[in-house]
Design a protein around this motif. Structure first.
Motif, mmCIF file in Angstrom:
data_model
loop_
_atom_site.group_PDB
_atom_site.id
_atom_site.type_symbol
_atom_site.label_atom_id
_atom_site.label_comp_id
_atom_site.label_asym_id
_atom_site.label_seq_id
_atom_site.Cartn_x
_atom_site.Cartn_y
_atom_site.Cartn_z
ATOM 1 N N VAL A 166 18.389 68.797 -1.810
ATOM 2 C CA VAL A 166 18.217 69.153 -3.380
ATOM 3 C C VAL A 166 18.427 67.737 -4.087
ATOM 4 O O VAL A 166 19.435 67.138 -3.964
ATOM 5 C CB VAL A 166 19.150 69.984 -3.742
ATOM 6 C CG1 VAL A 166 18.976 70.625 -5.400
ATOM 7 C CG2 VAL A 166 19.194 71.356 -3.057
ATOM 8 N N GLU A 167 17.355 67.650 -5.243
ATOM 9 C CA GLU A 167 17.512 66.336 -6.066
ATOM 10 C C GLU A 167 17.861 66.820 -7.207
ATOM 11 O O GLU A 167 17.732 67.651 -7.781
ATOM 12 C CB GLU A 167 16.007 65.730 -6.007
ATOM 13 C CG GLU A 167 15.443 65.372 -4.604
ATOM 14 C CD GLU A 167 15.860 64.195 -4.103
ATOM 15 O OE1 GLU A 167 16.704 63.352 -4.458
ATOM 16 O OE2 GLU A 167 15.400 64.031 -2.904
ATOM 17 N N GLY A 173 17.134 76.474 -10.075
ATOM 18 C CA GLY A 173 15.605 76.532 -9.830
ATOM 19 C C GLY A 173 15.023 75.347 -10.319
ATOM 20 O O GLY A 173 13.531 75.272 -10.054
ATOM 21 N N THR A 174 15.346 74.503 -11.431
ATOM 22 C CA THR A 174 14.653 73.496 -11.698
ATOM 23 C C THR A 174 14.399 72.314 -10.729
ATOM 24 O O THR A 174 13.991 71.333 -11.318
ATOM 25 C CB THR A 174 15.211 72.861 -13.225
ATOM 26 O OG1 THR A 174 16.778 72.752 -12.833
ATOM 27 C CG2 THR A 174 15.073 73.906 -14.377
ATOM 28 N N VAL A 189 22.207 84.424 -18.784
ATOM 29 C CA VAL A 189 22.706 83.076 -19.564
ATOM 30 C C VAL A 189 21.634 82.255 -19.224
ATOM 31 O O VAL A 189 21.890 81.409 -18.302
ATOM 32 C CB VAL A 189 24.211 82.603 -19.391
ATOM 33 C CG1 VAL A 189 24.536 81.262 -20.300
ATOM 34 C CG2 VAL A 189 25.328 83.713 -19.932
ATOM 35 N N PRO A 190 20.627 81.993 -19.967
ATOM 36 C CA PRO A 190 19.634 81.159 -19.643
ATOM 37 C C PRO A 190 19.752 79.644 -19.231
ATOM 38 O O PRO A 190 19.538 79.041 -18.381
ATOM 39 C CB PRO A 190 18.534 81.245 -20.503
ATOM 40 C CG PRO A 190 18.928 82.609 -21.402
ATOM 41 C CD PRO A 190 20.190 82.711 -21.132
ATOM 42 N N ASP A 191 20.807 79.179 -20.406
ATOM 43 C CA ASP A 191 21.196 77.773 -20.181
ATOM 44 C C ASP A 191 22.317 77.348 -19.105
ATOM 45 O O ASP A 191 23.049 77.744 -19.035
ATOM 46 C CB ASP A 191 21.631 77.309 -21.837
ATOM 47 C CG ASP A 191 22.102 75.774 -21.835
ATOM 48 O OD1 ASP A 191 21.249 75.041 -22.305
ATOM 49 O OD2 ASP A 191 23.280 75.290 -21.479
ATOM 50 N N ALA A 192 21.665 76.614 -18.393
ATOM 51 C CA ALA A 192 22.491 75.892 -16.935
ATOM 52 C C ALA A 192 23.604 75.410 -17.215
ATOM 53 O O ALA A 192 24.777 75.663 -16.754
ATOM 54 C CB ALA A 192 21.413 74.967 -16.347
ATOM 55 N N THR A 233 12.772 81.892 -13.015
ATOM 56 C CA THR A 233 13.855 81.496 -11.828
ATOM 57 C C THR A 233 14.751 80.617 -12.288
ATOM 58 O O THR A 233 14.803 79.137 -11.956
ATOM 59 C CB THR A 233 12.830 80.849 -10.957
ATOM 60 O OG1 THR A 233 12.136 79.736 -11.264
ATOM 61 C CG2 THR A 233 11.716 81.833 -10.262
ATOM 62 N N ASP A 234 15.757 81.033 -12.762
ATOM 63 C CA ASP A 234 16.998 80.188 -13.355
ATOM 64 C C ASP A 234 17.847 79.675 -12.293
ATOM 65 O O ASP A 234 18.004 78.445 -12.224
ATOM 66 C CB ASP A 234 17.935 80.894 -14.187
ATOM 67 C CG ASP A 234 17.086 81.548 -15.813
ATOM 68 O OD1 ASP A 234 16.397 80.617 -16.105
ATOM 69 O OD2 ASP A 234 17.613 82.429 -15.881
#
Length: 226
Positions: A134-135, A155-156, A180-183, A113-114
């Motif tokens: 959203v924090e 998602g983090t 692309v997994p890296d935000a 859940t990226d």
């Protein structure tokens, strides 16, 4: 990165979704989540295997995937089947973080859940409260959008839905596993893509714009997992 995506759903699509949901059989949302989140979750959710759920989910997913801002920001590899919830009579969802891996409720395929996405289905004047909070490292961000608009956020993030004190808040939500997994890389690619689009509008496909576009796609080649 948080991103407001306008006009994901048009008025005909919204009217159809709201009409179906008006006669839907909702279930308590706390029965659809993990033990920790269940203590914070007071809403209603459309069962994913309800006969009306899949056509609505297909409509929302198709709308997201055809939107260029969603494509650019999420760089989607897998978009999980969208779900639907409702909040009323003080319903809320306290601070929580979404599970890192979610199985698709229809196919069973697991996805990371990226990116989280909420699509608002009715107008903000239809209800009081119900803000999505959203924090992140810059503080708290309050979101309450017009019907058809979506908010995309990491998602983090720790997030919550404030109590609805009048009316009903309707929304659809889903998660995306990005290529692309890296935000941070996703954000750089999004900003580069938006810059290229602005330069093309101003200058056309000059050699420099074409060269910059090539760099964008070569970065995706370096970073994407497909």
């Amino acid at each position: 990165m948080m991103l407001h995506i306008p006009d994901v759903l048009n008025q005909d699509e919204l009217a159809h979704i709201r009409g179906v949901l008006a006669t839907a059989g909702w279930t308590e949302g706390r029965h659809t989540t993990g033990a920790q989140a269940a203590q914070q979750k007071w809403n209603y959710q459309l069962p994913v295997l309800a006969p009306e759920a899949q056509p609505l989910a297909d409509l929302v997913r198709a709308a997201l995937l055809r939107h260029p801002l969603f494509q650019s920001a999420a760089l989607p590899k897998t978009v999980l089947t969208p779900r639907f919830n409702a909040y009323e009579d003080g319903g809320h969802f306290g601070n929580h973080v979404d599970g890192s891996i979610q199985p698709d409720p229809v196919t069973g395929q697991a996805a990371r859940t990226d990116v989280s996405t909420t699509v608002f289905l009715n107008e903000p004047d239809d209800y009081e409260g119900g803000e999505l909070i959203v924090e992140d490292t810059y503080g708290s961000h309050e979101v309450k959008l017009k019907a058809g608009d979506a908010i995309l956020y990491p998602g983090t993030s720790i997030h919550r839905v404030e109590p609805v004190t009048r009316g009903m808040r309707l929304a659809s939500f889903t998660w995306t596993q990005s290529m692309v997994p890296d935000a941070f890389r996703r954000q750089m690619l999004f900003e580069l893509d938006m810059t290229i689009l602005r330069l093309r509008a101003q200058m056309g496909d000059t050699p420099d714009v074409v060269n910059l576009t090539a760099h964008y796609h070569n970065l995706i080649r370096q970073w994407a997992e497909v």
